[in-house]
Design a protein around this motif. Structure first.
Motif, PDB file in Angstrom:
ATOM      1  N   CYS A   1      43.991  36.562  39.258  1.00 41.31           N
ATOM      2  CA  CYS A   1      44.030  36.016  40.794  1.00 41.31           C
ATOM      3  C   CYS A   1      42.477  35.671  40.473  1.00 41.31           C
ATOM      4  O   CYS A   1      41.654  34.591  41.677  1.00 41.31           O
ATOM      5  CB  CYS A   1      43.845  37.193  41.997  1.00 41.31           C
ATOM      6  N   GLN A   2      41.807  36.261  39.720  1.00 39.10           N
ATOM      7  CA  GLN A   2      40.420  35.284  39.805  1.00 39.10           C
ATOM      8  C   GLN A   2      40.019  34.026  39.093  1.00 39.10           C
ATOM      9  O   GLN A   2      39.409  33.164  39.650  1.00 39.10           O
ATOM     10  CB  GLN A   2      39.058  36.539  39.167  1.00 39.10           C
ATOM     11  N   ASP A   3      40.909  33.816  38.348  1.00 38.71           N
ATOM     12  CA  ASP A   3      40.748  32.774  37.511  1.00 38.71           C
ATOM     13  C   ASP A   3      41.498  32.103  38.218  1.00 38.71           C
ATOM     14  O   ASP A   3      41.048  30.849  38.503  1.00 38.71           O
ATOM     15  CB  ASP A   3      41.866  33.083  36.129  1.00 38.71           C
ATOM     16  N   ALA A   4      42.615  32.490  39.483  1.00 40.56           N
ATOM     17  CA  ALA A   4      42.971  31.465  40.497  1.00 40.56           C
ATOM     18  C   ALA A   4      42.655  30.726  41.200  1.00 40.56           C
ATOM     19  O   ALA A   4      42.309  29.463  41.398  1.00 40.56           O
ATOM     20  CB  ALA A   4      44.453  31.944  41.043  1.00 40.56           C
ATOM     21  N   ARG A   5      41.346  31.368  41.475  1.00 39.58           N
ATOM     22  CA  ARG A   5      40.228  31.645  43.179  1.00 39.58           C
ATOM     23  C   ARG A   5      39.331  30.525  41.902  1.00 39.58           C
ATOM     24  O   ARG A   5      38.907  28.908  42.538  1.00 39.58           O
ATOM     25  CB  ARG A   5      40.031  32.641  43.937  1.00 39.58           C
ATOM     26  N   LEU A   6      38.916  30.843  41.045  1.00 45.15           N
ATOM     27  CA  LEU A   6      37.870  30.154  40.378  1.00 45.15           C
ATOM     28  C   LEU A   6      38.901  28.085  39.977  1.00 45.15           C
ATOM     29  O   LEU A   6      38.364  27.245  40.198  1.00 45.15           O
ATOM     30  CB  LEU A   6      37.481  30.503  39.152  1.00 45.15           C
ATOM     31  N   ASP A   7      39.878  28.384  39.951  1.00 40.35           N
ATOM     32  CA  ASP A   7      40.718  26.857  39.542  1.00 40.35           C
ATOM     33  C   ASP A   7      41.144  26.325  41.109  1.00 40.35           C
ATOM     34  O   ASP A   7      41.381  24.763  40.451  1.00 40.35           O
ATOM     35  CB  ASP A   7      41.951  27.246  38.607  1.00 40.35           C
TER      36      ASP A   7
ATOM     37  N   PHE B   1      49.986  25.250  34.713  1.00 42.21           N
ATOM     38  CA  PHE B   1      49.474  26.122  35.240  1.00 42.21           C
ATOM     39  C   PHE B   1      50.611  27.553  34.847  1.00 42.21           C
ATOM     40  O   PHE B   1      50.634  28.531  34.645  1.00 42.21           O
ATOM     41  CB  PHE B   1      50.658  26.120  37.002  1.00 42.21           C
ATOM     42  N   TYR B   2      52.141  27.080  34.576  1.00 44.72           N
ATOM     43  CA  TYR B   2      52.665  28.533  34.526  1.00 44.72           C
ATOM     44  C   TYR B   2      53.193  29.178  32.514  1.00 44.72           C
ATOM     45  O   TYR B   2      53.040  30.142  32.684  1.00 44.72           O
ATOM     46  CB  TYR B   2      54.768  27.827  34.461  1.00 44.72           C
ATOM     47  N   ALA B   3      52.068  28.054  31.895  1.00 41.42           N
ATOM     48  CA  ALA B   3      51.090  28.878  30.775  1.00 41.42           C
ATOM     49  C   ALA B   3      50.575  29.491  31.206  1.00 41.42           C
ATOM     50  O   ALA B   3      50.209  30.305  30.328  1.00 41.42           O
ATOM     51  CB  ALA B   3      51.348  27.227  29.486  1.00 41.42           C
ATOM     52  N   LYS B   4      49.130  29.316  31.944  1.00 45.23           N
ATOM     53  CA  LYS B   4      48.405  30.066  32.379  1.00 45.23           C
ATOM     54  C   LYS B   4      49.149  31.430  32.870  1.00 45.23           C
ATOM     55  O   LYS B   4      48.191  32.866  32.490  1.00 45.23           O
ATOM     56  CB  LYS B   4      47.603  29.235  32.559  1.00 45.23           C
ATOM     57  N   TYR B   5      49.559  31.374  34.237  1.00 42.46           N
ATOM     58  CA  TYR B   5      49.312  31.909  35.102  1.00 42.46           C
ATOM     59  C   TYR B   5      51.205  33.196  34.979  1.00 42.46           C
ATOM     60  O   TYR B   5      51.016  34.053  35.439  1.00 42.46           O
ATOM     61  CB  TYR B   5      49.512  31.954  36.915  1.00 42.46           C
ATOM     62  N   ALA B   6      52.095  32.459  34.395  1.00 49.21           N
ATOM     63  CA  ALA B   6      53.129  33.469  33.520  1.00 49.21           C
ATOM     64  C   ALA B   6      53.512  33.703  32.441  1.00 49.21           C
ATOM     65  O   ALA B   6      54.753  33.783  32.097  1.00 49.21           O
ATOM     66  CB  ALA B   6      54.259  32.429  34.791  1.00 49.21           C
TER      67      ALA B   6
ATOM     68  N   LEU C   1      50.294  33.130  44.353  1.00 48.60           N
ATOM     69  CA  LEU C   1      49.899  31.988  43.549  1.00 48.60           C
ATOM     70  C   LEU C   1      50.788  30.390  44.324  1.00 48.60           C
ATOM     71  O   LEU C   1      51.668  31.074  44.014  1.00 48.60           O
ATOM     72  CB  LEU C   1      49.100  32.108  41.694  1.00 48.60           C
ATOM     73  N   GLN C   2      49.995  29.655  44.250  1.00 46.85           N
ATOM     74  CA  GLN C   2      51.056  28.890  44.677  1.00 46.85           C
ATOM     75  C   GLN C   2      50.701  27.670  43.317  1.00 46.85           C
ATOM     76  O   GLN C   2      49.866  27.083  43.415  1.00 46.85           O
ATOM     77  CB  GLN C   2      50.041  28.466  45.697  1.00 46.85           C
ATOM     78  N   ASP C   3      50.999  27.583  42.821  1.00 46.58           N
ATOM     79  CA  ASP C   3      51.724  26.261  42.131  1.00 46.58           C
ATOM     80  C   ASP C   3      51.049  24.977  42.612  1.00 46.58           C
ATOM     81  O   ASP C   3      50.908  24.768  43.655  1.00 46.58           O
ATOM     82  CB  ASP C   3      52.748  25.760  40.885  1.00 46.58           C
ATOM     83  N   PRO C   4      51.093  24.078  41.174  1.00 45.25           N
ATOM     84  CA  PRO C   4      50.737  22.893  41.909  1.00 45.25           C
ATOM     85  C   PRO C   4      51.329  21.791  43.048  1.00 45.25           C
ATOM     86  O   PRO C   4      51.063  21.057  44.001  1.00 45.25           O
ATOM     87  CB  PRO C   4      50.450  21.955  40.517  1.00 45.25           C
ATOM     88  N   ASP C   5      52.814  22.147  43.047  1.00 41.86           N
ATOM     89  CA  ASP C   5      54.234  21.447  43.776  1.00 41.86           C
ATOM     90  C   ASP C   5      53.650  22.290  45.114  1.00 41.86           C
ATOM     91  O   ASP C   5      54.856  22.087  46.171  1.00 41.86           O
ATOM     92  CB  ASP C   5      55.157  21.488  43.610  1.00 41.86           C
ATOM     93  N   GLY C   6      53.455  23.405  45.329  1.00 41.48           N
ATOM     94  CA  GLY C   6      53.210  24.433  46.296  1.00 41.48           C
ATOM     95  C   GLY C   6      54.796  25.814  46.466  1.00 41.48           C
ATOM     96  O   GLY C   6      54.640  26.082  47.561  1.00 41.48           O
TER      97      GLY C   6
END
Length: 271
Positions: free
Chosen positions: A88-94, A22-27, A114-119
């Motif tokens: 944001c578009q990628d996040a919604r698709l994911d 998650f953090y590799a892709k979005y951060a 964005l909310q990471d896998p643990d909230g």
């Protein structure tokens, strides 16, 4: 060398590899350290974007009871509005819970949660002024002598000395052969033209005093604020003005010097 200042924030996560992705892709962060902490029997990972000595520490736990929820969040700067939109578009698709993008003011910028896998909440943004605010505060806090080792600041000081001593050659020699010198309404290109402009000025004015108020250097550029005083021989008057100067450097010389002179607050007095 020991670390100084804020170095990390630690987050509990349930599946450390899922959080790494998650953090590799979005951060735009990557793993710089990984180990198993035998005292708590958990995997520990350090993530960094390699831009500064600050990391996110991920600690794998059976469950996350208190995630980082808005308005609390981690904030990451992104290179453009378009990049924020794409993420944001990628996040919604994911299937990542997403709020925004939102268009804030000049301080807040263009941002989304964005909310990471643990909230935990990650803010991605473009156009915030954190870096500018820190550089400005640092420049205001440190006296000029602390910057003496900077080659750019030394060139600024040499330029001020050349004006105060009436040395047209010394001023022109600070520039590249194709350097530019620009003041309101006038522009000179090349050392010869700059030397003549300075010499013409010195022939008409004497007793120049310059007080360097601030020098902010970033990479190969600098912003200078100085207070200028001069005596005009013919009019027998002393004038003063506040100057803001934008300077570009290349190969240890000045490639472009542009002055913005505050004429409204200029004061003239009889000598």
């Amino acid at each position: 060398m020991s670390d100084l200042g804020l170095t990390h924030i630690a987050l509990p996560v349930c599946q450390v590899d899922r959080s790494i992705a998650f953090y590799a892709k979005y951060a735009r962060m990557q793993v710089i350290h990984r180990r198993t902490d035998r005292t708590i029997q958990s995997d520990v990972v350090w993530l960094s974007d390699l831009t500064r000595p600050f990391i996110i520490v991920l600690i794998e736990m059976p469950q996350v009871d208190a995630p980082l929820l808005p308005i609390a969040h981690l904030g990451v700067g992104i290179e453009s509005r378009e990049a924020v939109d794409r993420l944001c578009q990628d996040a919604r698709l994911d299937g990542v819970p997403t709020e925004g993008p939102n268009d804030g003011d000049a301080t807040v910028g263009y941002w989304a949660f964005l909310q990471d896998p643990d909230g935990h909440t990650l803010e991605i943004s473009y156009g915030q002024e954190v870096g500018f605010a820190v550089r400005q505060a640092t420049a205001e806090k440190q006296p000029p002598d602390l910057h003496v080792s900077s080659p750019e600041v030394l060139l600024v000081r040499q330029a001020a000395d050349a004006w105060m001593t009436g040395d047209a050659d010394a001023f022109a020699d600070l520039f590249l052969p194709d350097g530019e010198f620009i003041v309101p309404g006038k522009r000179w290109v090349g050392r010869a033209a700059i030397r003549k402009a300075a010499a013409d000025f010195f022939a008409a004015g004497t007793d120049v005093k310059i007080d360097i108020r601030r020098v902010i250097v970033e990479a190969d550029r600098a912003c200078v604020e100085w207070h200028w005083q001069e005596t005009e021989c013919a009019a027998n008057k002393r004038g003063s003005a506040d100057d803001a100067i934008a300077i570009d450097f290349r190969d240890g010389k000045i490639s472009r010097w542009r002055e913005y002179i505050d004429t409204q607050s200029c004061i003239e007095t009889e000598v």
